[in-house]
Design a protein around this motif. Structure first.
Motif, PDB file in Angstrom:
ATOM      1  N   CYS A 125     -31.998 -50.061 -73.023  1.00 47.57           N
ATOM      2  CA  CYS A 125     -30.544 -50.143 -73.141  1.00 47.57           C
ATOM      3  C   CYS A 125     -30.055 -51.319 -73.984  1.00 47.57           C
ATOM      4  CB  CYS A 125     -29.898 -50.253 -71.761  1.00 47.57           C
ATOM      5  SG  CYS A 125     -30.750 -49.330 -70.471  1.00 47.57           S
TER       6      CYS A 125
ATOM      7  N   CYS B 292     -28.333 -51.205 -77.593  1.00 54.17           N
ATOM      8  CA  CYS B 292     -26.915 -50.868 -77.811  1.00 54.17           C
ATOM      9  C   CYS B 292     -25.968 -51.725 -76.966  1.00 54.17           C
ATOM     10  CB  CYS B 292     -26.668 -49.400 -77.492  1.00 54.17           C
ATOM     11  SG  CYS B 292     -27.509 -48.296 -78.636  1.00 54.17           S
ATOM     12  N   HIS B 293     -26.403 -52.072 -75.724  1.00 56.40           N
ATOM     13  CA  HIS B 293     -25.494 -52.807 -74.833  1.00 56.40           C
ATOM     14  C   HIS B 293     -25.786 -54.311 -74.837  1.00 56.40           C
ATOM     15  CE1 HIS B 293     -23.573 -49.269 -72.979  1.00 56.40           C
ATOM     16  NE2 HIS B 293     -24.743 -48.693 -73.067  1.00 56.40           N
TER      17      HIS B 293
ATOM     18  N   HIS C 192     -15.960 -44.322 -67.642  1.00 58.86           N
ATOM     19  CA  HIS C 192     -16.386 -43.165 -66.853  1.00 58.86           C
ATOM     20  C   HIS C 192     -16.444 -43.462 -65.356  1.00 58.86           C
ATOM     21  CE1 HIS C 192     -17.374 -41.025 -70.567  1.00 58.86           C
ATOM     22  NE2 HIS C 192     -17.789 -42.193 -71.007  1.00 58.86           N
TER      23      HIS C 192
ATOM     24  N   MET D 100     -24.107 -42.195 -76.457  1.00 59.24           N
ATOM     25  CA  MET D 100     -24.858 -42.688 -75.286  1.00 59.24           C
ATOM     26  C   MET D 100     -25.884 -41.621 -74.904  1.00 59.24           C
ATOM     27  SD  MET D 100     -25.443 -44.662 -72.589  1.00 59.24           S
ATOM     28  CE  MET D 100     -26.009 -44.455 -70.892  1.00 59.24           C
TER      29      MET D 100
HETATM   30  C1  HEC Z   1     -27.930 -45.596 -78.732  1.00 55.75           C
HETATM   31  C2  HEC Z   1     -27.068 -46.551 -78.093  1.00 55.75           C
HETATM   32  C3  HEC Z   1     -27.084 -46.633 -76.574  1.00 55.75           C
HETATM   33  C4  HEC Z   1     -28.158 -46.831 -75.763  1.00 55.75           C
HETATM   34  C5  HEC Z   1     -29.624 -47.034 -76.143  1.00 55.75           C
HETATM   35  C6  HEC Z   1     -27.635 -46.885 -74.418  1.00 55.75           C
HETATM   36  N1  HEC Z   1     -26.280 -46.706 -74.417  1.00 55.75           N
HETATM   37 FE1  HEC Z   1     -25.059 -46.732 -72.810  1.00 55.75          FE
HETATM   38  N2  HEC Z   1     -23.493 -46.293 -73.982  1.00 55.75           N
HETATM   39  C7  HEC Z   1     -23.506 -46.164 -75.361  1.00 55.75           C
HETATM   40  C8  HEC Z   1     -22.188 -45.824 -75.837  1.00 55.75           C
HETATM   41  C9  HEC Z   1     -21.806 -45.611 -77.274  1.00 55.75           C
HETATM   42  C10 HEC Z   1     -21.355 -45.721 -74.702  1.00 55.75           C
HETATM   43  C11 HEC Z   1     -19.862 -45.381 -74.656  1.00 55.75           C
HETATM   44  C12 HEC Z   1     -19.677 -43.963 -74.208  1.00 55.75           C
HETATM   45  C13 HEC Z   1     -18.214 -43.566 -74.151  1.00 55.75           C
HETATM   46  O1  HEC Z   1     -17.375 -44.310 -74.661  1.00 55.75           O
HETATM   47  O2  HEC Z   1     -17.948 -42.517 -73.585  1.00 55.75           O
HETATM   48  C14 HEC Z   1     -22.203 -46.033 -73.561  1.00 55.75           C
HETATM   49  C15 HEC Z   1     -21.757 -46.053 -72.263  1.00 55.75           C
HETATM   50  C16 HEC Z   1     -22.496 -46.431 -71.184  1.00 55.75           C
HETATM   51  C17 HEC Z   1     -22.001 -46.539 -69.838  1.00 55.75           C
HETATM   52  C18 HEC Z   1     -20.598 -46.238 -69.368  1.00 55.75           C
HETATM   53  C19 HEC Z   1     -19.705 -47.414 -69.530  1.00 55.75           C
HETATM   54  C20 HEC Z   1     -18.297 -47.131 -69.072  1.00 55.75           C
HETATM   55  O3  HEC Z   1     -17.440 -47.930 -69.420  1.00 55.75           O
HETATM   56  O4  HEC Z   1     -18.056 -46.153 -68.369  1.00 55.75           O
HETATM   57  C21 HEC Z   1     -23.028 -46.964 -69.055  1.00 55.75           C
HETATM   58  C22 HEC Z   1     -23.013 -47.256 -67.561  1.00 55.75           C
HETATM   59  C23 HEC Z   1     -24.188 -47.095 -69.910  1.00 55.75           C
HETATM   60  N3  HEC Z   1     -23.836 -46.780 -71.198  1.00 55.75           N
HETATM   61  C24 HEC Z   1     -25.437 -47.484 -69.475  1.00 55.75           C
HETATM   62  C25 HEC Z   1     -26.548 -47.449 -70.293  1.00 55.75           C
HETATM   63  C26 HEC Z   1     -27.896 -47.662 -69.795  1.00 55.75           C
HETATM   64  C27 HEC Z   1     -28.259 -47.985 -68.369  1.00 55.75           C
HETATM   65  C28 HEC Z   1     -28.722 -47.525 -70.852  1.00 55.75           C
HETATM   66  C29 HEC Z   1     -30.250 -47.612 -70.866  1.00 55.75           C
HETATM   67  C30 HEC Z   1     -30.958 -46.753 -69.951  1.00 55.75           C
HETATM   68  C31 HEC Z   1     -27.908 -47.255 -72.024  1.00 55.75           C
HETATM   69  N4  HEC Z   1     -26.609 -47.212 -71.633  1.00 55.75           N
HETATM   70  C32 HEC Z   1     -28.429 -47.113 -73.285  1.00 55.75           C
HETATM   71  C33 HEC Z   1     -24.615 -46.355 -76.158  1.00 55.75           C
HETATM   72  C34 HEC Z   1     -25.905 -46.555 -75.719  1.00 55.75           C
END
Ligand code: HEC
Length: 193
Positions: free
Chosen positions: A107, A110-111, A136, A156
């Motif tokens: 994660c 990206c985060h 969400h 995501m």
């Molecule tokens: C390729 C890039 C990427 C990766 C890797 C990624 N994410 Fe995300 N994530 C995003 C994006 C872009 C959003 C925003 C989605 C939206 O706006 O609906 C997001 C949204 C989220 C949210 C929701 C946040 C909210 O405000 O509701 C969560 C929780 C989350 N990610 C957890 C994770 C976790 C845990 C992992 C690893 C297992 C992960 N992400 C890996 C790009 C990524």
């Protein structure tokens, strides 16, 4: 009767004192006794250095805490996945440590490693996971479901089939460890991509 071995005269010397009519022979301590003493002294130096001086080994209290966390994590891994059990996981050191490892591998790209995503750097793709504003939903079960399903249209990924149930639980625990149960949750509209 077996013959009594001859006693050398110097082995039969008495010490000068007499207590209640009792006298003591003046004899050397046997070698096995002395070597046992020397070995315990050498062992003590190592033991004391390890636990007290360098503090390399865990204290008794740390041992107990780690064992309690292990027992609780075993119990939680079979508990039904609801908000209370996810909150408990987020306060369990075993779950949080495992979730941190999953997070850093899957994660952080990206985060960001700080979980602060876009809030920290404009090159980050994912949103901040430490603030109380969620797109969400901020309940542990909502966060868990979102990680499982992903938001493909927004970039995501869908993590359920990639990570499996256990790791999704752990990474949810890690994210929720940065939050407090009962904190206000603000639902924000998704940012435009
Ligand atoms: C390729 C890039 C990427 C990766 C890797 C990624 N994410 Fe995300 N994530 C995003 C994006 C872009 C959003 C925003 C989605 C939206 O706006 O609906 C997001 C949204 C989220 C949210 C929701 C946040 C909210 O405000 O509701 C969560 C929780 C989350 N990610 C957890 C994770 C976790 C845990 C992992 C690893 C297992 C992960 N992400 C890996 C790009 C990524």
């Amino acid at each position: 009767m077996s013959p009594v071995p001859p006693v050398k005269p110097e082995e039969n010397e008495f010490r000068p004192h007499v207590y209640d009519g009792i006298r003591e022979y003046d004899k050397r301590l046997p070698n096995w006794w002395l070597y046992t003493l020397y070995i315990t002294i050498v062992f003590w130096v190592g033991y004391w250095g390890y636990y007290e001086w360098f503090r390399a080994g865990p204290t008794g209290a740390q041992d107990v805490a780690a064992e309690m966390a292990r027992i609780e994590s075993a119990r939680l891994s079979t508990a039904p996945l609801d908000d209370p059990s996810l909150w408990k996981m987020s306060r369990n050191s075993e779950f949080v440590a495992a979730g941190k490892a999953v997070y850093e591998a899957a994660c952080a790209a990206c985060h960001l490693a700080s979980l602060r995503g876009k809030a920290e750097s404009t090159v980050a793709i994912g949103p901040d996971l430490t603030d109380t504003t969620w797109v969400h939903g901020g309940r542990p079960t909502e966060v868990h479901a979102l990680i499982n399903k992903g938001v493909l249209a927004k970039g995501m990924p869908t993590w359920g089939p990639v990570l499996g149930a256990r790791k999704i639980g752990e990474v949810t625990a890690y994210i929720m460890s940065k939050h407090r149960e009962g904190e206000p949750v603000v639902i924000a509209p998704p940012a435009s991509p």
